[in-house]
Motif scaffolding. Structure first.
Motif, PDB file in Angstrom:
ATOM      1  N   ASP A 116       0.833  -1.199   0.000  1.00 47.97           N
ATOM      2  CA  ASP A 116       0.000   0.000   0.000  1.00 47.97           C
ATOM      3  C   ASP A 116       0.870   1.253   0.000  1.00 47.97           C
ATOM      4  O   ASP A 116       2.025   1.211   0.436  1.00 47.97           O
ATOM      5  CB  ASP A 116      -0.895   0.029   1.250  1.00 47.97           C
ATOM      6  N   ASN A 118      -2.297  -1.732  -5.503  1.00 49.05           N
ATOM      7  CA  ASN A 118      -1.598  -2.761  -4.746  1.00 49.05           C
ATOM      8  C   ASN A 118      -1.781  -4.078  -5.497  1.00 49.05           C
ATOM      9  O   ASN A 118      -2.883  -4.629  -5.553  1.00 49.05           O
ATOM     10  CB  ASN A 118      -2.145  -2.856  -3.329  1.00 49.05           C
ATOM     11  N   THR A 161      -0.784  -6.939  -4.768  1.00 46.76           N
ATOM     12  CA  THR A 161      -0.994  -8.093  -3.891  1.00 46.76           C
ATOM     13  C   THR A 161      -2.456  -8.221  -3.476  1.00 46.76           C
ATOM     14  O   THR A 161      -3.053  -9.297  -3.573  1.00 46.76           O
ATOM     15  CB  THR A 161      -0.112  -7.976  -2.633  1.00 46.76           C
ATOM     16  N   SER A 162      -3.039  -7.095  -3.013  1.00 47.94           N
ATOM     17  CA  SER A 162      -4.413  -7.129  -2.505  1.00 47.94           C
ATOM     18  C   SER A 162      -5.457  -6.720  -3.541  1.00 47.94           C
ATOM     19  O   SER A 162      -6.643  -7.009  -3.386  1.00 47.94           O
ATOM     20  CB  SER A 162      -4.541  -6.207  -1.285  1.00 47.94           C
ATOM     21  N   GLU A 170      -6.250  -3.649  -4.008  1.00 48.42           N
ATOM     22  CA  GLU A 170      -6.814  -2.377  -3.575  1.00 48.42           C
ATOM     23  C   GLU A 170      -6.254  -1.236  -4.433  1.00 48.42           C
ATOM     24  O   GLU A 170      -5.083  -1.240  -4.826  1.00 48.42           O
ATOM     25  CB  GLU A 170      -6.482  -2.107  -2.106  1.00 48.42           C
ATOM     26  N   GLY A 185     -12.907  -1.890  -1.091  1.00 51.87           N
ATOM     27  CA  GLY A 185     -12.201  -2.262   0.127  1.00 51.87           C
ATOM     28  C   GLY A 185     -12.231  -1.170   1.169  1.00 51.87           C
ATOM     29  O   GLY A 185     -12.870  -0.136   1.022  1.00 51.87           O
TER      30      GLY A 185
END
Length: 394
Positions: A59, A76, A78-79, A81, A101
């Motif tokens: 983030d 991001n 990975t997530s 978001e 999110g």
């Protein structure tokens, strides 16, 4: 002379990016509408090709400091978001989550607060000596917060002035919110009187009456009430204030009863103002005397009896009237005690209601409030004054 190359002369794949010098093809050399969606291969452009977008496995942070400033997009990987930068102040970035999110990333900032409880009522009895009401407890401080936090302000009422009954204490005021240890102040103690049933302890203590002791205050919030006269005419102690103990009664004319303890100043609104003053004590005599005065910060004066006077309205009027004067609303001032001569009904003055005030940097002020507080501007700050219970969302 410009040589034009017709379509079909150069075979597919003959000219690649390695054959074209940097900056050889400019916007001016491309005809309008020459390149459309059909001429761009699938997946030829990605989000990394945008000048103000970043893909990263983590983030963003408040000190990311994107070169693109406000409007920079951050994904991001990975997530999944997605964030957009809404404030690019150096090392104090705000990143708003634009997806479904949670977890907005906002830079912290500092607010100031003042919390004052309701003041206690002054005593009001025909027989015996009456003490002034104690001021509501008062606390000031600062708190570091961020956007999206709801703060709840609860305003305590002042104790209601009465005649012939135990003096009423003030009610608690408080400020609560996520990350903030709830700031709670204690209502002022009631003025002491002849029956000894009054709760005289409080944020600041009530003045001593005929029975019992002077009230004690809460450490850090207020002070004790003053003592009654030990000799001479009957005279009650003043209620304690945030800034000082209530005055002790002398029992000697013309200033027989104790004055209310002074409150404390705060400049949270931009103007130095006193809050939480104690109420003045009462006097029992047919002789001429000076009424006691309430402490700076909304404390009510003690009553001024006239022989055979009969002012039965709490608060009295002008300088003459047996009833104690009320504490000023939204200061937490204690009520003044009633005074008596031969006859009449010396009501105790009601305590002043409490108040909660917030001071927020204008750059961070959201404008989201409930409960109809008064909002004013002082330099680079917004001042939110709650005179009734309500909320502010940062």
């Amino acid at each position: 002379m410009t040589t034009k190359i017709k379509a079909g002369v150069i075979g597919d794949g003959v000219v690649g990016t390695t054959q074209i010098a940097d900056d050889a093809i400019s916007q001016a050399k491309i005809a309008d509408d020459a390149v459309g969606a059909a001429q761009i291969a699938a997946n030829a452009l990605g989000i990394n090709d945008l000048s103000n977008a970043t893909i990263n496995s983590a983030d963003p942070a408040i000190d990311t400091n994107p070169s693109g400033g406000v409007g920079t997009l951050w994904v991001n990987s990975t997530s999944g978001e997605v964030y957009v930068c809404t404030s690019a102040t150096t090392d104090a970035n705000n990143w708003f989550n634009v997806g479904e999110g949670t977890g907005n990333i906002f830079a912290p900032y500092q607010i100031s607060y003042l919390v004052v409880a309701g003041g206690g009522a002054g005593a009001g009895r025909y027989s015996g000596t009456s003490g002034g009401g104690g001021a509501g407890g008062m606390l000031v401080g600062t708190h570091t917060t961020a956007a999206g936090i709801q703060f709840t302000a609860t305003i305590g009422a002042g104790g209601t002035g009465q005649f012939g009954a135990a003096s009423n204490v003030g009610s608690t005021s408080s400020l609560a919110g996520s990350g903030l240890t709830t700031v709670s102040t204690t209502g002022g103690g009631g003025g002491g009187q002849v029956d000894g049933n009054t709760v005289v302890n409080g944020g600041s203590g009530g003045g001593q009456g005929s029975a019992g002791n002077a009230g004690t205050g809460v450490s850090g919030q207020g002070n004790a009430g003053g003592s009654k006269a030990s000799s001479g005419i009957g005279a009650g102690g003043g209620g304690g204030g945030k800034g000082a103990v209530g005055g002790n009664a002398s029992g000697s004319l013309p200033n027989a009863s104790g004055n209310g303890g002074v409150g404390a100043q705060s400049s949270i609104t931009g103007t130095a103002t006193y809050y939480a003053g104690g109420g003045g004590g009462g006097t029992e005599t047919n002789s001429s005397y000076n009424k006691s005065t309430g402490g700076d910060g909304g404390g009510g004066d003690g009553g001024l009896a006239t022989n055979n006077g009969n002012n039965v309205i709490a608060g009295g009027s002008g300088d003459v009237g047996q009833a104690g004067r009320p504490g000023t609303v939204n200061t937490g001032g204690g009520g003044g005690a009633g005074s008596k001569a031969a006859g009449g009904s010396p009501y105790g003055g009601s305590g002043g209601s409490g108040v909660v005030i917030l001071r927020v940097p204008t750059a961070n002020y959201s404008g989201t409030v409930s409960g109809s507080p008064t909002v004013t501007t002082d330099g680079n700050f917004k001042v939110i004054k709650f005179t009734g219970s309500g909320t502010y969302t940062s």
